[in-house]
Write a protein that holds these residues in place. Structure first.
Motif, short mmCIF file in Angstrom:
data_model
loop_
_atom_site.label_atom_id
_atom_site.label_comp_id
_atom_site.label_asym_id
_atom_site.label_seq_id
_atom_site.Cartn_x
_atom_site.Cartn_y
_atom_site.Cartn_z
N LEU A 433 0.73 -1.04 0.27
CA LEU A 433 0.08 -0.01 0.02
C LEU A 433 0.86 1.16 0.04
O LEU A 433 0.35 2.46 -0.38
N ARG A 434 2.02 1.16 0.34
CA ARG A 434 2.80 2.25 0.49
C ARG A 434 3.08 3.03 -0.78
O ARG A 434 3.00 4.30 -0.84
N PRO A 435 3.27 2.73 -2.06
CA PRO A 435 2.96 3.56 -3.25
C PRO A 435 1.66 3.99 -3.16
O PRO A 435 0.85 3.31 -3.46
N PRO A 436 1.57 5.35 -3.27
CA PRO A 436 0.33 5.96 -2.94
C PRO A 436 -0.64 5.95 -4.23
O PRO A 436 -1.13 7.13 -4.52
N GLU A 437 -0.99 4.87 -4.86
CA GLU A 437 -1.83 4.77 -5.99
C GLU A 437 -3.20 4.06 -5.77
O GLU A 437 -3.06 3.10 -5.08
N PRO A 438 -4.06 4.45 -6.26
CA PRO A 438 -5.44 3.78 -6.46
C PRO A 438 -5.33 2.50 -6.61
O PRO A 438 -4.62 2.13 -7.57
N ILE A 439 -6.07 1.39 -6.05
CA ILE A 439 -5.63 0.28 -6.13
C ILE A 439 -7.43 -0.26 -6.79
O ILE A 439 -8.52 -0.17 -5.93
N ARG A 440 -7.46 -0.87 -7.78
CA ARG A 440 -9.01 -1.18 -8.16
C ARG A 440 -9.26 -2.59 -7.79
O ARG A 440 -8.45 -3.68 -8.16
#
Length: 706
Positions: A433-440
């Motif tokens: 989760l640390r790379p702050p990109e939205p996850i689908r």
């Protein structure tokens, strides 16, 4: 700029104090006469701006004009003494207050003085718990002035007032005006061990005002960012605000956004500012002759933009916590760049834009994490069109997402509000989760975590946006996907939703990080820095609560006053580092000897207090006293030294021996002194008014001395 204009001798706090004092004493019309008599070409508004710096000569000219206008030869001292009353230099007063005591302030006087003046150096000659001596040397070729001396006396007199004590008495036995090599000031104040209730109230008011001012400054900066028309305007406001929060002679902000380099500086000529800006962007380091520097990275969860740097004379340095203050403003600069760049490059829809700006204003005044989460949840449907919205916090120890707020779903009980992330390499693992990109997340996919979370909410698909600040995972936002929209991020509507959701996550992360920073500042203000134990103010609050509980439950509280025997000998023979090590060990041993529900506080150098809650009889006091003596009798090995001290303990009972914290602490203190007089290394319990005889065989009014 001219040489005179380039000299940054005196901070704007001084000129502002002069202006406000004359306005209060003689009225608004007198200010024009002040400027004329001082030969001042700057406006009143400029002199009132704390970001304005002046030369030493300009400062003295203003003091001379003030003395002429008022007919008061001591006006400079009165102006200096008004620094706390007028609540100017609030960020600096907050930093000074964080040092903990007048004695520690004087030890750091060189760094504190550098925040006000670059025309002179101030150093501490000696300190004790109720007095200190400092030397002040004006740099050549400046001419010493009695007004400067009087102003210093006024400011020094207010150091104890920062901590709620009466103003200090300041003597000035040696003066450069009279030909001495340097000025000497002797500062005397009340010993704070015997603070009265009114003094403690003033101390609490100073802490509360400082924290509210600190919060207010950040909130005003957020409001200004929201109203900025472009990137440069927003960054300029950030740089100016940072210059007041971290009072340094010079600042540089260098950032790269949308392919453009932005450099904002205060105190540097344009060419030097550009050089430092390039150096910061290239290496994160800024070198300037004879300057000490602190830098903060301007980085959001998505972009690394550049750096914010503050410069002071090399022999001055920075006060504790100034790095945190600079970091806070660098974070706001990153937020400004994120939001402004997105607005310029993506042209978000009007609805999303209005929702984000409204949320920004709401988050600026949110006082706790639950309020932050509730406001973010309310904005998610407006930004994304989702029919389900949730905000989680991250529990790193349990590796669980904890639901804080939700809309469109109902979950009952604490268990239902915690989602344990499986130990698989799915998309919801903490390290992923640390790379702050939205996850689908899509139901039926190969990712077991996605299916588990979606089943928990009963939705076929959703987007999860991590909340990350400074590389630390704080939580996440979940928004269900509206079926009418495609999952392809290249779809215009979907792209707007993703950008809006990321914007919400960025703002939520900033608000959560700010809230935790303020909570840590409050903790530092109410706890002892060395041991982490509650301080005097927090102890008084808990004693008051224990006395109030007695009226409801009938149970007493025991208050034990502990004073170490032979602690000075440890400091003298093994050094202060060994003394600090011993105090930390003593604090831990006291905690082990009492119950988890009891309070242990450190109220001064080697004095501790324990608060025993909900006592049925006096036997619990005797058992605790015996346990304390046993724990504290154990020696501590430190670099070849066998550090061993005894302890004298006095116990009193509330409300039997006092109906206020002052009264019961005084009774416990007197009981402790009985032990001291008997040779120490024991305890004495003030005769109680309830309960059976003690388990040690001592009658209920007696001592247990060993």
């Amino acid at each position: 700029m001219s040489a005179a204009e380039d000299r940054r001798d005196t901070a704007g706090v001084t000129t502002r104090l002069i202006v406000v004092y004359i306005r209060r004493a003689l009225g608004e019309d007198a200010l024009e006469g002040l400027l004329t008599r001082a030969g001042e070409h700057r406006s009143v508004a400029t002199l009132e701006d704390e970001a304005t710096w002046s030369t030493y000569e300009e400062k003295i000219a203003l003091f001379e004009a003030a003395a002429e206008l008022t007919g008061d030869p001591l006006v400079a001292r009165r102006i200096g003494a008004s620094v706390l009353t007028e609540q100017f230099g609030r960020a600096l007063l907050f930093l000074i207050g964080a040092l903990g005591s007048p004695e520690r302030v004087l030890r750091s006087v060189a760094r504190a003085n550098a925040k006000f003046s670059a025309s002179a150096t101030m150093r501490c000659l000696e300190t004790s718990p109720d007095r200190g001596t400092v030397a002040y040397r004006l740099h050549e070729p400046r001419i010493p002035s009695r007004h400067d001396c009087l102003y210093n006396e006024g400011v020094l007199s207010q150091i104890p007032a920062v901590f709620g004590l009466p103003p200090a008495e300041v003597a000035h036995p040696s003066c450069q005006v009279d030909g001495a090599a340097e000025c000497v000031y002797v500062v005397r104040w009340s010993r704070w061990r015997r603070w009265s209730p009114s003094v403690r109230r003033r101390r609490a008011e100073v802490i509360d005002t400082s924290l509210r001012n600190r919060t207010g400054d950040l909130e005003r900066t957020v409001a200004e960012l929201v109203s900025a028309d472009d990137i440069d305007q927003g960054l300029g406001r950030i740089a100016r605000r940072a210059g007041v929060a971290v009072r340094a002679q010079r600042h540089v902000l260098a950032a790269r956004a949308a392919g453009v380099v932005h450099v904002h500086a205060d105190g540097f000529a344009d060419d030097e500012a550009q050089r430092l800006g390039r150096e910061l962007l290239a290496s994160g380091v800024a070198t300037h002759p004879s300057s000490a520097t602190i830098v903060s990275r301007i980085a959001s969860t998505r972009h690394d933009y550049g750096w914010l740097a503050a410069f002071v004379p090399a022999d001055a340095g920075f006060l504790p916590a100034e790095q945190e203050h600079l970091d806070a403003y660098a974070g706001l600069a990153a937020a400004a760049l994120d939001v402004t760049s997105a607005l310029l490059s993506e042209r978000r829809s009007r609805e999303v834009n209005e929702a984000l700006l409204r949320l920004s204003r709401q988050l600026a005044t949110a006082e706790d994490e639950e309020t932050i989460a509730a406001r973010v949840v309310g904005a998610i449907p407006l930004v994304t069109g989702a029919d389900l919205a949730a905000v989680f916090s991250w529990d790193p120890d349990a590796e669980e997402l904890v639901l804080v707020a939700a809309q469109g779903v109902e979950l009952e009980g604490d268990v239902a509000r915690r989602f344990a992330v499986p130990r698989t390499l799915g998309s919801l693992r903490g390290d992923r989760l640390r790379p702050p990109e939205p996850i689908r997340l899509v139901s039926g996919s190969e990712d077991p975590d996605a299916g588990a979370l979606l089943a928990w909410f009963g939705r076929p698909a959703a987007t999860f946006a991590p909340l990350v600040s400074g590389g630390e995972l704080l939580g996440g936002i979940l928004a269900s996907e509206v079926a009418a929209h495609t999952a392809d991020p290249r779809d215009a509507t979907r792209a707007t939703e993703l950008r809006g959701l990321q914007g919400l996550a960025d703002q939520a992360a900033i608000a959560l990080a700010r809230n935790r920073l303020l909570a840590s500042v409050l903790h530092a203000a109410t706890h002892d820095r060395l041991t982490g134990l509650p301080g005097r103010e927090l102890l008084h609050d808990r004693i008051e609560q224990a006395i109030a509980d007695h009226r409801r439950t009938g149970r007493r509280a025991g208050i034990g006053f502990l004073d170490l025997d032979g602690f000075k000998r440890v400091n003298d023979t093994a050094g202060h580092a060994a003394g600090d090590q011993l105090l930390s060990a003593v604090a831990e041993r006291i905690r082990r000897a009492v119950r988890a529900t009891d309070t242990v506080a450190r109220i001064s150098g080697d004095e501790f207090v324990v608060l025993l809650r909900d006592l049925d009889d006096v036997d619990g006091v005797h058992r605790t006293a015996a346990a304390l003596l046993e724990e504290l009798a154990k020696p501590l090995a430190y670099r070849g030294f066998d550090l061993a001290v005894g302890v004298s303990i006095g116990f009193a009972l509330a409300p039997d021996h006092g109906e206020t914290p002052d009264e019961v602490l005084r009774a416990a203190d007197e009981a402790m002194y009985r032990v001291k007089q008997a040779g120490g290394a024991g305890y004495h319990v003030t005769p109680p008014l309830f309960g059976p005889a003690s388990a040690t065989g001592v009658d209920t009014g007696g001592s247990a001395l060993s």
